[in-house]
Design an enzyme around this catalytic site. Structure first.
Site, PDB file in Angstrom:
ATOM      1  N   CYS A 162       0.843  -1.203   0.000  1.00 38.58           N
ATOM      2  CA  CYS A 162       0.000   0.000   0.000  1.00 38.58           C
ATOM      3  C   CYS A 162       0.876   1.250   0.000  1.00 38.58           C
ATOM      4  CB  CYS A 162      -0.936   0.003   1.208  1.00 38.58           C
ATOM      5  SG  CYS A 162      -1.892   1.522   1.386  1.00 38.58           S
ATOM      6  N   CYS A 165      -0.352   4.112   2.247  1.00 37.95           N
ATOM      7  CA  CYS A 165      -0.135   3.879   3.675  1.00 37.95           C
ATOM      8  C   CYS A 165       1.304   4.202   4.077  1.00 37.95           C
ATOM      9  CB  CYS A 165      -0.427   2.419   4.034  1.00 37.95           C
ATOM     10  SG  CYS A 165      -2.110   1.878   3.738  1.00 37.95           S
ATOM     11  N   ASP A 166       2.258   3.708   3.303  1.00 39.22           N
ATOM     12  CA  ASP A 166       3.651   3.711   3.745  1.00 39.22           C
ATOM     13  C   ASP A 166       4.596   4.507   2.848  1.00 39.22           C
ATOM     14  OD1 ASP A 166       3.316   1.818   6.024  1.00 39.22           O
ATOM     15  OD2 ASP A 166       2.667   0.490   4.428  1.00 39.22           O
TER      16      ASP A 166
END
Length: 473
Positions: A162, A165-166
């Site tokens: 993701c 997300c990161d």
């Protein structure tokens, strides 16, 4: 989880009233499995028709759409993030009386009515059995993995699925995106706004995206290079973080290595249908077979979205499936008794979690801490963070007299995140008033350990910081 049905179930609610308990009746006319756009659309149509559906949202609240940083083809929205769109739909669904249970489905029994659905909380191990007269399956799909050496070793420490997300942890660094379809191109575009260089590793001889404009943007972007007919054979690092990948050029068979700080996987997905082996008819690839409209091989069980759609895999088609399944179900159960809407959520209680807005505020709060302080590092686009926040809010509600609970957005306070060596989210850091790190946990197993510890110590008026010196071996 143990079976808790003595007439009612109690759960922590999502979004509205995270720290508040909800009363849930034992049996429902409709239970919806999944938390994506298809599931939520079914819930919206059913709740407006007089039902009170239970939505078991599973491990990814909001579904796969939450991994898209920019959506430009949703009617009525010029551009919106997947997280924002999912949250808007979820709020609408809850406002109309649907109940959302953020748990994982362990097994189903569709052999007779009422159907039995067994769920498990991701944190406290409690088991529930939920009965349903009808069921809509909308569990979507799960991302594929490469299966190469180093992938599992560095997962969440340089290998991710993701980017939204990161990706923020790799500002001005070099990253790799694996894949050649729409999702891979979306990830590459997103990361190009953060990283210094993006290498797109494509197994085939061309990009597989159906979006011509996006293809042209990728190919012309100065930060993105594309390696066609190439596969990753190994993810290399120093044991703590990724430093290189070894790749193979398929036409020549040549192997070579190049440096990178992270690898983001976008190589497709498979339907989440293992639960239904022997319960529903599936095709050779695991997709649920439909018999009449959206009804499956079992009367009273319907399927929508990616679990039964090997071709389109779009949020808008999943939403259409969700609406059609709800309407078809309504017709077939017309005249039956609907669940009462008396169990609607009451307004949310004020949060006991303090949002840290600067390093000075963090320093101040640590100085004023009498025992220990919990700090939850997150990002606004991270769906695992939103799932963990449910548990975190419940801790704050129960233990705020003993523990100070704070949270930090890693994208807003990058230097603080760097100081505490935050490399993935959600991360929980426990500090004492001398600023020493007593505990640092990233995985769901780490969070389970703390959950069990707090439960064990709940009757102690004062928490000794020594209890957080835990052997995780």
């Amino acid at each position: 989880m143990k079976i808790f049905f003595l007439g009612f179930l109690f759960i922590f609610c999502t979004q509205k009233g995270m720290s508040e308990e909800l009363k849930i009746s034992e049996e429902y006319p409709v239970v919806i499995l999944g938390g994506g756009v298809g599931a939520l659309t079914s819930a919206l149509y059913l709740s407006r028709a007089g039902f009170t559906p239970l939505v078991i949202s599973g491990p990814v609240p909001g579904g796969a759409i939450t991994f898209s940083s920019r959506i430009q083809n949703w009617p009525g929205e010029k551009e919106i993030s997947g997280v924002e769109l999912a949250e808007k739909i979820q709020r609408q669904v809850q406002d109309n009386g649907s109940i959302i249970l953020p748990e994982n489905v362990l097994k189903v029994d569709f052999s007779k009515r009422p159907f039995v659905i067994t769920t498990k909380s991701p944190y406290d191990e409690k088991i529930r059995e939920i009965k349903a007269q009808n069921c809509i399956v909308a569990l979507g799909s799960m991302p594929n993995f490469l299966g190469v050496p180093g992938e599992s070793i560095y997962f969440s420490r340089g290998v991710y699925s993701c980017a939204t997300c990161d990706g923020g942890f790799y500002k001005d660094k070099a990253v790799v995106v694996v894949g050649g379809g729409d999702s891979a191109l979306t990830e590459a575009q997103y990361l190009a706004n953060i990283a210094s260089k993006v290498t797109l590793v494509v197994r085939k001889e061309s990009l597989q995206s159906t979006d011509l404009q996006r293809k042209m943007e990728i190919l012309s972007h100065p930060k993105i290079r594309v390696l066609y007919s190439t596969i990753i054979e190994d993810v290399l690092g120093n044991g703590q973080k990724v430093s290189q990948v070894r790749v193979k050029d398929l036409p020549t068979g040549a192997n070579y290595e190049f440096s990178t700080d992270a690898v983001f996987l976008a190589i497709g997905s498979k339907p989440t249908t293992d639960l239904f082996q022997g319960q529903l008819e599936l095709d050779a690839n695991g997709y649920i077979l439909l018999k009449k409209g959206l009804q499956t091989s079992k009367e009273g069980v319907y399927a929508v979205g990616d679990v039964c759609d090997p071709e389109f895999k779009q949020a808008i088609t999943a939403a259409a499936d969700g609406a059609k399944a709800a309407l078809q179900l309504q017709k077939q159960v017309s005249g039956s008794v609907h669940a009462s809407k008396s169990d609607k959520m009451s307004p949310a209680a004020a949060s006991s979690v303090l949002s840290i807005t600067s390093e000075k505020v963090l320093e101040k709060e640590m100085k004023e801490t009498s025992s220990v302080m919990f700090v939850f590092f997150y990002t606004s686009q991270c769906m695992p963070c939103k799932r963990f926040s449910l548990l975190y809010e419940s801790w704050a509600s129960s233990y705020s007299q003993k523990i100070k609970f704070c949270k930090i957005d890693c994208h807003e306070l990058r230097e603080v995140a760097k100081k505490y060596q935050i490399h993935s989210v959600p991360t929980l850091v426990i500090l004492d008033k001398e600023k020493r790190v007593l505990w640092k946990g990233v995985s769901i197993n780490d969070h389970k350990i703390i959950n069990a510890l707090l439960e064990r110590e709940k009757d102690n008026p004062i928490l000794d910081k020594k209890i957080f010196n835990i052997d995780r071996s």
